[in-house]
Design a protein around this motif. Sequence first.
Motif, PDB file in Angstrom:
ATOM      1  N   ALA A 186       0.805  -1.225   0.000  1.00  0.00           N
ATOM      2  CA  ALA A 186       0.000   0.000   0.000  1.00  0.00           C
ATOM      3  C   ALA A 186       0.839   1.276   0.000  1.00  0.00           C
ATOM      4  O   ALA A 186       0.743   2.104  -0.905  1.00  0.00           O
ATOM      5  CB  ALA A 186      -0.947  -0.005   1.201  1.00  0.00           C
ATOM      6  N   ARG A 324       1.670   1.316  10.370  1.00  0.00           N
ATOM      7  CA  ARG A 324       0.894   2.158   9.454  1.00  0.00           C
ATOM      8  C   ARG A 324      -0.085   3.022  10.235  1.00  0.00           C
ATOM      9  O   ARG A 324      -0.641   2.607  11.251  1.00  0.00           O
ATOM     10  CB  ARG A 324       0.151   1.288   8.442  1.00  0.00           C
ATOM     11  CG  ARG A 324       1.103   0.511   7.543  1.00  0.00           C
ATOM     12  CD  ARG A 324       0.408  -0.083   6.334  1.00  0.00           C
ATOM     13  NE  ARG A 324       1.392  -0.788   5.505  1.00  0.00           N
ATOM     14  CZ  ARG A 324       2.164  -0.195   4.595  1.00  0.00           C
ATOM     15  NH1 ARG A 324       2.026   1.101   4.382  1.00  0.00           N
ATOM     16  NH2 ARG A 324       3.047  -0.877   3.903  1.00  0.00           N
ATOM     17  N   SER A 327      -4.292   4.878   5.707  1.00  0.00           N
ATOM     18  CA  SER A 327      -3.991   4.167   4.463  1.00  0.00           C
ATOM     19  C   SER A 327      -2.783   4.723   3.724  1.00  0.00           C
ATOM     20  O   SER A 327      -2.269   4.086   2.811  1.00  0.00           O
ATOM     21  CB  SER A 327      -5.206   4.212   3.533  1.00  0.00           C
ATOM     22  OG  SER A 327      -5.548   5.570   3.243  1.00  0.00           O
ATOM     23  N   THR A 328      -2.310   5.905   4.127  1.00  0.00           N
ATOM     24  CA  THR A 328      -1.252   6.546   3.343  1.00  0.00           C
ATOM     25  C   THR A 328      -0.031   6.958   4.167  1.00  0.00           C
ATOM     26  O   THR A 328       0.912   7.501   3.610  1.00  0.00           O
ATOM     27  CB  THR A 328      -1.784   7.788   2.625  1.00  0.00           C
ATOM     28  OG1 THR A 328      -2.238   8.747   3.603  1.00  0.00           O
ATOM     29  CG2 THR A 328      -2.926   7.436   1.689  1.00  0.00           C
TER      30      THR A 328
END
Length: 470
Positions: A186, A324, A327-328
């Motif tokens: 991702a 993480r 999501s980014t």
Amino acid sequence: MTAQHTPDHDQPHDLVGIGIGPFNLSLAALAHGIPDTPRTAFFEQRPAFHWHPGMLIDGATLQVPFLADLVTLADPASPWSFLNYLRHRRRLFPFYFAERFHIHRAEYDAYCRWVADNLPGLHFGHQADAVRWNPERSLFEIDYTQTGADGEAEALGRVHTRNLVLGVGTAPHIPEPLKPLADAPATPVLHSADYLQHRERLLAADHITVIGSGQSGAEIFLDLLRHRPEGHEKIHWLTRTEAFTPMEYSKLGLEHFTPDYTRYFHSLPQTTRDQLLPRQWQLHKGIDTDTIAAIHDELYRRTLHVGWPDATLTPAVAVRTAGRVGSTQLELHLEHLAQGTRTRLTTSAVVLATGYRERPLDRLLTALEPHLRRDQAGRLSIDDRYRLHLDPAISHTGSAVYVQNAERHTHGVGAPDLGLAAWRSATILNTLTGTQPYPLPDRTAFTTFGLTHPAPAPDHHPLTPLAEPR
């Protein structure tokens, strides 16, 4: 495109190589130049030769002179030299006027591909699967899989050889705290080996973190810095070392990459060698002074108009854990090794310039394990001629297994150095043939390493049984 050839299975080979990187390519090139050329075959699972394609950054140069090509330091008259490559490309005069001692990495890669495309006996798209000793024939058996352009298996085969050389190279090293992130696609967490393939994606990231203080880390930081907007660079550069330190590149310091030092290092007790290697990191893990200067110049230039650049360079930092955030984003948990302080860093992408490790040979050598000798730490025992110590059932026949760039624990910091490639290849061929197709000098350094120093081993004893390791 590299031509494909089917190995001749009817007659045993004198030498089969597994892996075609610069070191086995050097060996193949020098073997091709011997009168009554030994029967050789070299296998590589990749479809063609490529040398660190992810790090062929524009302007990046080798850290060794162009004389450290595949053959010159053993045979300057070889048709496979870098200068002969230039002559064939009609670029000899431009190179002469360019006055370059250190060539671009991309040019070294192109030179090696020229050799690989023209040298016979190289078999790309051939994956070596297993190695066995056949006592009835007194030969090694190598099973391989031939693959197509899509990587799928097309055929199986087997060759026999009197001698084997393992040159499977190294693999990118990813530190344990970052392995789970590197395995997930991702948000980019990638090794420097894959930098160019993901460069545009990295440049589009909001914030980038580079980890590692060696030459690769410095080149990547500089390349990213030059292509980020002034005042909005948003780059962190972190390293465990206590400083962004220049590589030891003094003329006497470079004598650690000579055959003289290699012989001295091999003669030391194993415990001494193990203590010495970590202390020599600056010989091969530092940064070229020109690259350090270019980084400082770029940072300074950016202060002229917009103040201090948004770039943070912090040594003596370890990544404890990582995870993480959404999501980014990624969160790195950092510890300063000198202060003992801890903090968190949120970033959008991570480039790991964390070096390489020797690829393990255990899977390939599983069937030979009963014949292998190992040191007290469980590592393969290797003699001064780059041969694995094998039990007498094999060594008495005159057959041997040689290694290339898998012997740092026995031969020192020069094992992965391109400057010793031709000399090591010549040593292997002199030993294998029992003659001296490549006479080698007895002395190569002004430094005398040790109060007593080992004499060069003779070049004419391929049938002498190997002594048991200490």
